[in-house]
Scaffold this motif. Structure first.
Motif, mmCIF file in Angstrom:
data_model
loop_
_atom_site.group_PDB
_atom_site.id
_atom_site.type_symbol
_atom_site.label_atom_id
_atom_site.label_comp_id
_atom_site.label_asym_id
_atom_site.label_seq_id
_atom_site.Cartn_x
_atom_site.Cartn_y
_atom_site.Cartn_z
ATOM 1 N N LEU A 180 -1.783 0.387 4.587
ATOM 2 C CA LEU A 180 -0.909 0.599 3.866
ATOM 3 C C LEU A 180 -1.495 1.048 2.237
ATOM 4 O O LEU A 180 -2.431 0.779 2.123
ATOM 5 C CB LEU A 180 -0.118 -0.593 3.304
ATOM 6 C CG LEU A 180 0.657 -1.445 4.669
ATOM 7 C CD1 LEU A 180 0.890 -2.717 4.157
ATOM 8 C CD2 LEU A 180 1.520 -0.579 5.010
ATOM 9 N N GLN A 181 -0.775 2.052 1.652
ATOM 10 C CA GLN A 181 -1.390 2.490 0.509
ATOM 11 C C GLN A 181 -0.774 1.488 -0.844
ATOM 12 O O GLN A 181 0.534 1.328 -0.909
ATOM 13 C CB GLN A 181 -0.605 3.946 -0.092
ATOM 14 C CG GLN A 181 -1.060 4.722 -1.352
ATOM 15 C CD GLN A 181 -2.537 4.975 -1.155
ATOM 16 O OE1 GLN A 181 -3.443 4.157 -0.989
ATOM 17 N NE2 GLN A 181 -2.717 6.247 -1.234
ATOM 18 N N CYS A 182 -1.592 0.727 -1.334
ATOM 19 C CA CYS A 182 -1.320 -0.066 -2.089
ATOM 20 C C CYS A 182 -1.769 -0.042 -3.601
ATOM 21 O O CYS A 182 -2.756 0.558 -3.738
ATOM 22 C CB CYS A 182 -1.827 -1.581 -1.780
ATOM 23 S SG CYS A 182 -1.557 -2.061 -0.183
ATOM 24 N N ASP B 178 -1.304 -1.448 -8.172
ATOM 25 C CA ASP B 178 -0.728 -2.523 -9.028
ATOM 26 C C ASP B 178 0.180 -1.585 -10.024
ATOM 27 O O ASP B 178 -0.156 -0.781 -10.593
ATOM 28 C CB ASP B 178 -1.753 -3.284 -9.897
ATOM 29 C CG ASP B 178 -1.312 -4.378 -10.378
ATOM 30 O OD1 ASP B 178 -0.234 -4.181 -11.217
ATOM 31 O OD2 ASP B 178 -2.025 -5.470 -10.496
ATOM 32 N N TYR C 78 -6.427 5.822 1.674
ATOM 33 C CA TYR C 78 -5.797 4.641 1.335
ATOM 34 C C TYR C 78 -6.515 3.998 0.281
ATOM 35 O O TYR C 78 -7.724 4.004 0.098
ATOM 36 C CB TYR C 78 -5.480 3.594 2.215
ATOM 37 C CG TYR C 78 -4.362 3.975 3.243
ATOM 38 C CD1 TYR C 78 -3.159 4.170 3.062
ATOM 39 C CD2 TYR C 78 -4.856 4.187 4.412
ATOM 40 C CE1 TYR C 78 -2.355 4.592 4.066
ATOM 41 C CE2 TYR C 78 -4.122 4.679 5.619
ATOM 42 C CZ TYR C 78 -2.529 4.731 5.168
ATOM 43 O OH TYR C 78 -1.563 5.225 6.264
ATOM 44 N N LEU D 2 0.815 -10.052 2.523
ATOM 45 C CA LEU D 2 0.373 -8.572 2.566
ATOM 46 C C LEU D 2 -0.149 -8.268 3.795
ATOM 47 O O LEU D 2 0.380 -7.153 4.503
ATOM 48 C CB LEU D 2 -0.640 -8.099 1.452
ATOM 49 C CG LEU D 2 -1.251 -6.908 1.759
ATOM 50 C CD1 LEU D 2 -0.206 -5.536 1.358
ATOM 51 C CD2 LEU D 2 -2.536 -6.682 0.824
ATOM 52 N N LEU E 217 3.673 5.118 -2.628
ATOM 53 C CA LEU E 217 3.230 3.681 -2.229
ATOM 54 C C LEU E 217 3.917 3.253 -0.916
ATOM 55 O O LEU E 217 5.113 3.252 -1.013
ATOM 56 C CB LEU E 217 3.222 2.728 -3.479
ATOM 57 C CG LEU E 217 2.495 3.112 -4.546
ATOM 58 C CD1 LEU E 217 2.463 2.202 -5.645
ATOM 59 C CD2 LEU E 217 0.871 3.464 -4.421
ATOM 60 N N ASP E 218 3.105 2.335 -0.215
ATOM 61 C CA ASP E 218 3.914 1.324 0.677
ATOM 62 C C ASP E 218 4.042 0.186 0.286
ATOM 63 O O ASP E 218 4.894 -0.675 0.310
ATOM 64 C CB ASP E 218 2.951 1.249 1.847
ATOM 65 C CG ASP E 218 2.513 2.656 2.588
ATOM 66 O OD1 ASP E 218 3.701 3.275 3.060
ATOM 67 O OD2 ASP E 218 1.384 3.031 2.876
ATOM 68 N N VAL E 219 3.207 -0.480 -0.865
ATOM 69 C CA VAL E 219 3.120 -1.710 -1.485
ATOM 70 C C VAL E 219 3.003 -1.509 -2.989
ATOM 71 O O VAL E 219 1.862 -0.807 -3.450
ATOM 72 C CB VAL E 219 2.207 -2.572 -0.685
ATOM 73 C CG1 VAL E 219 2.365 -4.206 -1.451
ATOM 74 C CG2 VAL E 219 2.534 -2.744 0.717
ATOM 75 N N PHE F 257 -5.300 -2.743 3.967
ATOM 76 C CA PHE F 257 -5.599 -1.741 3.104
ATOM 77 C C PHE F 257 -6.397 -0.452 3.894
ATOM 78 O O PHE F 257 -6.622 0.710 3.297
ATOM 79 C CB PHE F 257 -6.792 -2.252 2.078
ATOM 80 C CG PHE F 257 -6.259 -3.335 1.199
ATOM 81 C CD1 PHE F 257 -5.613 -2.974 0.292
ATOM 82 C CD2 PHE F 257 -7.142 -4.370 1.036
ATOM 83 C CE1 PHE F 257 -4.897 -3.864 -0.728
ATOM 84 C CE2 PHE F 257 -6.577 -5.409 0.658
ATOM 85 C CZ PHE F 257 -5.560 -5.139 -0.524
#
Length: 314
Positions: free
Chosen positions: A80-82, A84, A2, A304, A32-34, A77
């Motif tokens: 979830l794979q986050c 921008d 991640y 988050l 992505l998750d987020v 983190f």
């Protein structure tokens, strides 16, 4: 593996990428998750402009955040794979075109199984985002934390502005009205029943005076019980906080929430089926200290930490 925020010992906090929590940039939401998305707009505002600079300063102040929540033990983190996703390219000369652009952008993002977390930007943006959200998830529950109801019929004759999004969302069938909560409403109005029309639609309206000096955990429990597993969108206007804590906003109202109440409410929503969030109305020109954006960045981080799939780490 991640993605992880860039740490303060890896790169000084005043350096590194200008992304949320200095996360990697992603060109698409695939995998992505987020996805953190900025909408730098203020052309829907009716009083003080400046929210076009909100996403940039929220990202800058997010450099202070660390990946582990010391109270709830959430470690987002690690689950979830986050990343921008950058900013929506709005049309700063045309609000209606901007609204179309936002929906098209989110339609594309939501082709993937991702939760969009939006950095605003004025509150107009919630309508086009909800249009895209509803295409994917159907009508959603809504937790709307704000000093204002944003259910005006028109503003200066216009159907779409930052004071109208939730009337339009109601009219367009984007919401499950009996699962809509508006929290923190206050201030002066134009008529005695300004907040009552939404109640007639089925919205639950909790005015600020009802929660002065109170824990918001019981309210959060009530919200969870009412919404259940229904897909839920959270929209958080920074002016829901008292301007003593968040002066950098376009339409401040006194006697609002405190930061502990704001955080307590968010943490109490853990367990909801959250499909998207936004944090809006940060106007940096009205708070040179950056404190308003710092509060905003922390509230986004708290949201988050309550997303589906985030577990505690002890």
């Amino acid at each position: 593996m991640y993605n992880q925020p860039m740490g303060g010992n890896e790169m000084p906090r005043f350096g590194g990428p200008g992304t949320f929590m200095r996360l990697p940039v992603a060109d698409t939401a695939e995998g992505l998750d987020v996805g953190f998305i900025g909408i730098p707009m203020d052309i829907g505002t009716s009083w003080r402009s400046g929210t076009r600079f909100g996403p940039k300063q929220i990202r800058a102040e997010s450099n202070m955040l660390r990946p582990y929540n010391m109270w709830t033990k959430a470690a987002p983190f690690e689950h979830l794979q986050c990343a921008d996703l950058g900013d929506v390219a709005i049309n700063t000369f045309d609000l209606k075109d901007t609204v179309r652009r936002i929906t098209a952008y989110y339609d594309d993002v939501l082709q993937h199984d991702v939760i969009p977390m939006t950095l605003g930007g004025d509150h107009t943006l919630s309508l086009p985002v909800l249009r895209a959200i509803a295409k994917k998830h159907g009508p959603v529950a809504l937790v709307h934390v704000d000093a204002h109801a944003d259910i005006n019929e028109h503003m200066f004759g216009e159907d779409i502005a930052h004071g109208t999004p939730f009337r339009r969302a109601h009219e367009e069938g984007l919401l499950q009205d009996d699962k809509v909560f508006q929290i923190g409403l206050r201030g002066t109005g134009y008529a005695a029943d300004d907040f009552d029309e939404a109640r007639r639609w089925g919205f639950t309206v909790v005015q600020a005076e009802e929660i002065w000096h109170k824990s918001l955990s019981p309210l959060a429990k009530r919200i969870r019980e009412k919404i259940g597993d229904t897909p839920c969108y959270i929209t958080y206007d920074i002016d829901s906080l008292d301007p003593a804590y968040a002066p950098g906003t376009g339409t401040p109202e006194i006697c609002g929430l405190t930061p502990p109440q704001a955080v307590e409410l968010i943490r109490g929503l853990k367990g909801l089926n959250i499909v998207g969030t936004d944090l809006v109305e940060v106007s940096p020109p009205y708070d040179p200290s950056g404190n308003t954006a710092l509060v905003a960045a922390n509230l986004i981080y708290e949201m988050l930490c309550i997303l589906p799939g985030v577990s505690a780490k002890y």
